[in-house]
Design a protein around this motif. Structure first.
Motif, PDB file in Angstrom:
ATOM      1  N   HIS A 147      -2.288  -8.175 -12.700  1.00 46.92           N
ATOM      2  CA  HIS A 147      -3.153  -7.021 -12.816  1.00 46.92           C
ATOM      3  C   HIS A 147      -2.911  -6.001 -11.704  1.00 46.92           C
ATOM      4  CE1 HIS A 147      -5.394  -8.605 -16.168  1.00 46.92           C
ATOM      5  NE2 HIS A 147      -5.493  -9.757 -15.538  1.00 46.92           N
ATOM      6  N   VAL A 148      -2.552  -6.497 -10.521  1.00 49.16           N
ATOM      7  CA  VAL A 148      -2.254  -5.597  -9.412  1.00 49.16           C
ATOM      8  C   VAL A 148      -1.049  -4.728  -9.761  1.00 49.16           C
ATOM      9  CG1 VAL A 148      -1.454  -5.492  -7.012  1.00 49.16           C
ATOM     10  CG2 VAL A 148      -3.297  -7.062  -7.643  1.00 49.16           C
ATOM     11  N   LEU A 149      -0.030  -5.337 -10.298  1.00 54.25           N
ATOM     12  CA  LEU A 149       1.173  -4.605 -10.679  1.00 54.25           C
ATOM     13  C   LEU A 149       0.850  -3.544 -11.735  1.00 54.25           C
ATOM     14  CD1 LEU A 149       4.242  -4.580 -10.136  1.00 54.25           C
ATOM     15  CD2 LEU A 149       4.483  -6.106 -12.067  1.00 54.25           C
ATOM     16  N   ARG A 186      -7.397  -0.835  -1.464  1.00 57.22           N
ATOM     17  CA  ARG A 186      -8.847  -1.008  -1.641  1.00 57.22           C
ATOM     18  C   ARG A 186      -9.232  -0.620  -3.074  1.00 57.22           C
ATOM     19  NH1 ARG A 186     -12.167   1.324   2.885  1.00 57.22           N
ATOM     20  NH2 ARG A 186     -11.803  -0.752   3.671  1.00 57.22           N
ATOM     21  N   GLU A 187      -8.684   0.501  -3.550  1.00 60.41           N
ATOM     22  CA  GLU A 187      -8.956   0.939  -4.920  1.00 60.41           C
ATOM     23  C   GLU A 187      -8.415  -0.060  -5.935  1.00 60.41           C
ATOM     24  OE1 GLU A 187      -8.750   5.767  -4.053  1.00 60.41           O
ATOM     25  OE2 GLU A 187      -6.937   4.691  -4.658  1.00 60.41           O
ATOM     26  N   VAL A 188      -7.208  -0.562  -5.688  1.00 58.36           N
ATOM     27  CA  VAL A 188      -6.595  -1.551  -6.582  1.00 58.36           C
ATOM     28  C   VAL A 188      -7.459  -2.812  -6.623  1.00 58.36           C
ATOM     29  CG1 VAL A 188      -4.601  -3.067  -6.914  1.00 58.36           C
ATOM     30  CG2 VAL A 188      -4.256  -0.667  -6.300  1.00 58.36           C
ATOM     31  N   ALA A 189      -7.870  -3.288  -5.449  1.00 56.38           N
ATOM     32  CA  ALA A 189      -8.684  -4.498  -5.369  1.00 56.38           C
ATOM     33  C   ALA A 189      -9.982  -4.339  -6.155  1.00 56.38           C
ATOM     34  CB  ALA A 189      -8.982  -4.833  -3.915  1.00 56.38           C
ATOM     35  N   GLU A 190     -10.634  -3.189  -6.011  1.00 54.23           N
ATOM     36  CA  GLU A 190     -11.875  -2.934  -6.740  1.00 54.23           C
ATOM     37  C   GLU A 190     -11.636  -2.920  -8.242  1.00 54.23           C
ATOM     38  OE1 GLU A 190     -13.743   0.626  -5.267  1.00 54.23           O
ATOM     39  OE2 GLU A 190     -13.946  -0.208  -3.247  1.00 54.23           O
ATOM     40  N   GLN A 191     -10.560  -2.270  -8.658  1.00 51.93           N
ATOM     41  CA  GLN A 191     -10.259  -2.173 -10.086  1.00 51.93           C
ATOM     42  C   GLN A 191      -9.952  -3.544 -10.684  1.00 51.93           C
ATOM     43  OE1 GLN A 191      -6.773   0.105 -11.075  1.00 51.93           O
ATOM     44  NE2 GLN A 191      -7.355   0.267 -13.212  1.00 51.93           N
ATOM     45  N   GLY A 200     -10.747  -6.519  -9.313  1.00 50.22           N
ATOM     46  CA  GLY A 200     -11.811  -7.499  -9.098  1.00 50.22           C
ATOM     47  C   GLY A 200     -11.421  -8.603  -8.125  1.00 50.22           C
ATOM     48  N   ILE A 201     -10.630  -8.237  -7.100  1.00 47.34           N
ATOM     49  CA  ILE A 201     -10.229  -9.186  -6.065  1.00 47.34           C
ATOM     50  C   ILE A 201     -10.521  -8.563  -4.707  1.00 47.34           C
ATOM     51  CG2 ILE A 201      -8.443 -10.288  -7.482  1.00 47.34           C
ATOM     52  CD1 ILE A 201      -6.340  -8.583  -6.043  1.00 47.34           C
ATOM     53  N   THR A 202     -10.334  -9.340  -3.646  1.00 52.11           N
ATOM     54  CA  THR A 202     -10.547  -8.794  -2.313  1.00 52.11           C
ATOM     55  C   THR A 202      -9.356  -7.922  -1.925  1.00 52.11           C
ATOM     56  OG1 THR A 202      -9.467 -10.631  -1.184  1.00 52.11           O
ATOM     57  CG2 THR A 202     -11.840 -10.848  -1.609  1.00 52.11           C
ATOM     58  N   GLU A 203      -9.602  -7.042  -0.977  1.00 52.85           N
ATOM     59  CA  GLU A 203      -8.516  -6.178  -0.485  1.00 52.85           C
ATOM     60  C   GLU A 203      -7.427  -7.036   0.165  1.00 52.85           C
ATOM     61  OE1 GLU A 203      -7.918  -2.263   2.375  1.00 52.85           O
ATOM     62  OE2 GLU A 203      -9.946  -2.959   1.922  1.00 52.85           O
ATOM     63  N   ARG A 204      -7.831  -8.088   0.843  1.00 54.42           N
ATOM     64  CA  ARG A 204      -6.870  -8.994   1.479  1.00 54.42           C
ATOM     65  C   ARG A 204      -5.957  -9.637   0.432  1.00 54.42           C
ATOM     66  NH1 ARG A 204      -8.843 -12.888   5.967  1.00 54.42           N
ATOM     67  NH2 ARG A 204      -7.366 -11.869   7.316  1.00 54.42           N
ATOM     68  N   ALA A 205      -6.535 -10.048  -0.698  1.00 49.39           N
ATOM     69  CA  ALA A 205      -5.740 -10.642  -1.783  1.00 49.39           C
ATOM     70  C   ALA A 205      -4.771  -9.602  -2.352  1.00 49.39           C
ATOM     71  CB  ALA A 205      -6.646 -11.191  -2.873  1.00 49.39           C
ATOM     72  N   ALA A 206      -5.228  -8.367  -2.497  1.00 50.33           N
ATOM     73  CA  ALA A 206      -4.355  -7.302  -2.999  1.00 50.33           C
ATOM     74  C   ALA A 206      -3.180  -7.085  -2.049  1.00 50.33           C
ATOM     75  CB  ALA A 206      -5.148  -6.009  -3.181  1.00 50.33           C
ATOM     76  N   HIS A 207      -3.444  -7.098  -0.747  1.00 46.28           N
ATOM     77  CA  HIS A 207      -2.365  -6.951   0.249  1.00 46.28           C
ATOM     78  C   HIS A 207      -1.352  -8.087   0.101  1.00 46.28           C
ATOM     79  CE1 HIS A 207      -3.377  -3.609   2.938  1.00 46.28           C
ATOM     80  NE2 HIS A 207      -4.644  -3.893   2.671  1.00 46.28           N
TER      81      HIS A 207
END
Length: 83
Positions: A1-3, A15-20, A22-29
């Motif tokens: 989903h991040v991709l 931060r925007e990706v994580a919110e969209q 539904g994960i933490t910003e740390r997980a998105a990083h």
């Protein structure tokens, strides 16, 4: 989903990706770092922001889907969302 999120909005903050997604910003990083190290994603700086470029020719990771590319996935999802 991040991709897929970055494919739709390559200038989004993590931060925007994580919110969209539904994960933490740390997980998105962590996910972006993995994608970048695998070569599926390229990050470049644009002023104070990052810009993400998806390598659409990059093969999907799952053994049953290796014959498909990231671009194929992005195109399929975009077509589904338009329907």
């Amino acid at each position: 989903h991040v991709l897929l999120s970055l494919a739709a909005n390559p200038d989004a903050t993590l931060r925007e990706v994580a919110e969209q997604v539904g994960i933490t910003e740390r997980a998105a990083h962590r996910i972006v770092k993995e994608l970048e190290s695998e070569g599926a994603l390229k990050r470049s700086r644009d002023g104070r922001r990052n810009h993400y470029e998806i390598r659409k020719d990059f093969p999907l990771r799952h053994p049953l889907e290796r014959h498909r590319s990231v671009g194929h996935l992005v195109e399929m999802v975009a077509t589904k969302e338009q329907a």
